[in-house]
Design an enzyme around this catalytic site. Structure first.
Site, PDB file in Angstrom:
ATOM      1  CB  CYS A  26      -1.008  -0.022   1.151  1.00  0.00           C
ATOM      2  SG  CYS A  26      -0.309   0.076   2.799  1.00  0.00           S
ATOM      3  CG  ASN A  33       4.208  -1.553   5.224  1.00  0.00           C
ATOM      4  OD1 ASN A  33       5.318  -1.875   5.620  1.00  0.00           O
ATOM      5  ND2 ASN A  33       3.226  -2.433   5.141  1.00  0.00           N
ATOM      6  CB  CYS A  56      -3.833   1.965   6.989  1.00  0.00           C
ATOM      7  SG  CYS A  56      -3.551   3.498   7.901  1.00  0.00           S
ATOM      8  NE  ARG A  57      -4.605   1.572   1.691  1.00  0.00           N
ATOM      9  CZ  ARG A  57      -4.373   2.211   0.560  1.00  0.00           C
ATOM     10  NH1 ARG A  57      -5.249   2.137  -0.418  1.00  0.00           N
ATOM     11  NH2 ARG A  57      -3.267   2.911   0.408  1.00  0.00           N
ATOM     12  CB  SER A  58      -0.022  -3.467   2.823  1.00  0.00           C
ATOM     13  OG  SER A  58       0.865  -2.558   3.402  1.00  0.00           O
ATOM     14  CG  ASP A  72      -5.176   5.219   2.499  1.00  0.00           C
ATOM     15  OD1 ASP A  72      -5.210   4.848   3.691  1.00  0.00           O
ATOM     16  OD2 ASP A  72      -4.142   5.598   1.928  1.00  0.00           O
TER      17      ASP A  72
HETATM   18  P1  4NP Z   1      -1.894   2.965   3.979  1.00  0.00           P
HETATM   19  O1  4NP Z   1      -2.455   4.378   4.452  1.00  0.00           O
HETATM   20  O2  4NP Z   1      -1.310   3.178   2.612  1.00  0.00           O
HETATM   21  O3  4NP Z   1      -3.090   2.071   3.929  1.00  0.00           O
HETATM   22  O4  4NP Z   1      -0.872   2.528   5.000  1.00  0.00           O
HETATM   23  C1  4NP Z   1      -1.648   5.531   4.533  1.00  0.00           C
HETATM   24  C2  4NP Z   1      -0.827   5.718   5.612  1.00  0.00           C
HETATM   25  C3  4NP Z   1      -0.061   6.869   5.706  1.00  0.00           C
HETATM   26  C4  4NP Z   1      -0.125   7.823   4.704  1.00  0.00           C
HETATM   27  C5  4NP Z   1      -0.947   7.629   3.614  1.00  0.00           C
HETATM   28  C6  4NP Z   1      -1.706   6.473   3.526  1.00  0.00           C
HETATM   29  N1  4NP Z   1       0.637   9.011   4.816  1.00  0.00           N
HETATM   30  O5  4NP Z   1       0.503   9.889   3.929  1.00  0.00           O
HETATM   31  O6  4NP Z   1       1.425   9.163   5.767  1.00  0.00           O
END
Ligand code: 4NP
Length: 162
Positions: free
Chosen positions: A8, A11, A13-15, A127
């Site tokens: 994702c 790294n 939240c989702r993955s 997300d």
């Molecule tokens: P993820 O979500 O891709 O599902 O882990 C996010 C986590 C952090 C950020 C963006 C998306 N960020 O911009 O810090």
């Protein structure tokens, strides 16, 4: 060992949720000795961090362990090191293909998570870093991971028969 990498953006939240849920399903089907899973982000903002509070509390609610999961960035070598590279959204797929370069062009080992759930007409796992909706992600992730396990079993069985 067959290996799966969930990718994702951050790294956190989702993955990592997909990694933990998939590992739990492997445990339930007693397939941990055959298939292994990891996760990575295309971005580098959270290197070394545990999953986001929203992902942690959700996993705790379902009794799914996530110990040892720490954010890392996707790297070029991941392309050779993993058999399945499952991207949580379209941007993630575009970015990893760009990183891997032309060797990944058209290769089906890189694909979007939502391709596992064609009956749901959405390209991307939303997300929760922005939506705040971790339950919605869990719903997709648990269904998709189960489908991924079926897909891997089917493909490996075909390989054995061939
Ligand atoms: P993820 O979500 O891709 O599902 O882990 C996010 C986590 C952090 C950020 C963006 C998306 N960020 O911009 O810090």
């Amino acid at each position: 060992m067959i290996s799966v990498l969930f990718v994702c953006l951050g790294n956190i939240c989702r993955s990592p949720m997909a990694e933990a849920v998939f590992r739990q399903q492997l445990k339930e089907r007693q397939m941990e000795h055959i298939i292994e899973a990891d996760s990575a982000g295309t971005g580098d903002w959270h290197l070394g961090k545990p999953p986001h509070e929203g992902t942690r509390s959700l996993l705790e609610r379902y009794g799914i362990p996530y110990d040892g999961i720490r954010a890392r960035q996707v790297r070029i070598d991941d392309y050779n090191d993993y058999d399945y590279i499952v991207c949580m959204d379209s941007n993630n797929e575009r970015d990893v293909r760009q990183l891997f370069g032309s060797k990944s062009d058209g290769h089906t080992k890189v694909f979007k998570f939502m391709e596992l759930l064609p009956e749901i007409k959405t390209d991307d796992v939303p997300d929760p870093y922005y939506t705040g909706n971790f339950d919605e992600v869990y719903d997709l992730v648990s269904q998709g991971c189960s489908r991924l396990l079926d897909k891997i079993c089917e493909e490996q069985l075909n390989r054995t028969e061939a």
